[in-house]
Design a protein around this motif. Structure first.
Motif, PDB file in Angstrom:
ATOM      1  N   SER A 139      19.818  -7.987 -38.026  1.00 23.46           N
ATOM      2  CA  SER A 139      19.100  -9.142 -38.551  1.00 23.46           C
ATOM      3  C   SER A 139      20.069 -10.100 -39.216  1.00 23.46           C
ATOM      4  O   SER A 139      20.967  -9.697 -39.939  1.00 23.46           O
ATOM      5  CB  SER A 139      18.051  -8.693 -39.573  1.00 23.46           C
ATOM      6  N   GLY A 157      17.910  -8.387 -33.814  1.00 20.36           N
ATOM      7  CA  GLY A 157      17.285  -8.208 -35.122  1.00 20.36           C
ATOM      8  C   GLY A 157      16.544  -9.429 -35.613  1.00 20.36           C
ATOM      9  O   GLY A 157      16.768 -10.553 -35.163  1.00 20.36           O
ATOM     10  N   GLU A 158      15.682  -9.190 -36.565  1.00 23.76           N
ATOM     11  CA  GLU A 158      14.848 -10.217 -37.179  1.00 23.76           C
ATOM     12  C   GLU A 158      15.659 -11.441 -37.602  1.00 23.76           C
ATOM     13  O   GLU A 158      16.761 -11.319 -38.120  1.00 23.76           O
ATOM     14  CB  GLU A 158      14.160  -9.597 -38.401  1.00 23.76           C
TER      15      GLU A 158
END
Length: 189
Positions: free
Chosen positions: A177, A158-159
């Motif tokens: 994230s 994730g980011e």
């Protein structure tokens, strides 16, 4: 190609080396302190450094995934002065990027890193020294894959997530994230 380096800490030294090895030159940089190792002109503001050389490409010279660093990374990539400027990907000559992998913008691939077929690397991500991203893995925007980390196939990172040095992420793993910053940007990272 000439570059303006945004930031001048330890990570910037590695980025400047990739630029030099690729035949480029750092002509200006932004930092509040003098970087004794860098002979280019210093500016205290990111915008002033970028404006000093409007035809130069821009490169991020700071790593990490602390909330402050992520906010600066996001703000830098989306600033009015940076909009429509070149943010080329920087790939060390000793790195390997498969032809069927996909790289976002402002991606940095360090020495000895390997990006395998079908991998997707998001905007502003760093794949550090000796790290491996295997087939069909997605690395989100703003991620930092630390030196020696191995992300096996079919993973989703994730980011804004940091995968630590020497970590091994098993096949098919999804990692959420790390930071959920407000989505107030034109380019998510």
């Amino acid at each position: 190609m000439n570059f303006v380096l945004i930031g001048a800490g330890g990570h910037a030294r590695v980025v400047a080396d990739i630029i030099a090895l690729s035949g480029g030159q750092v002509v200006a940089y932004s930092d509040t302190m003098q970087a004794e190792w860098l002979s280019a002109k210093r500016y205290e503001s990111d915008a002033e450094a970028a404006d000093s050389h409007p035809d130069a490409a821009l490169a991020l010279g700071f790593g990490g995934v602390s909330p402050a660093t992520l906010a600066r990374r996001r703000a830098t990539l989306n600033a009015d002065w940076a909009d429509k400027r070149m943010w080329p990907n920087l790939v060390h000559p000793d790195a390997s990027v498969a032809r069927t992998s996909e790289l976002g913008r402002a991606v940095q691939i360090m020495a000895g890193a390997r990006i395998q077929p079908g991998a997707k690397i998001g905007d502003g991500a760093i794949v550090n020294t000796g790290a491996i991203v295997e087939h069909e893995t997605t690395v989100g925007d703003g991620c930092h894959i630390a030196p020696g980390a191995i992300i096996l196939g079919d993973c989703i990172i994730g980011e804004a997530t940091m995968i630590g040095a020497g970590a091994v992420v098993l096949p098919g793993t999804s990692i959420a994230s790390a930071f959920l910053l407000p989505a107030l940007t034109r380019y998510p990272i």
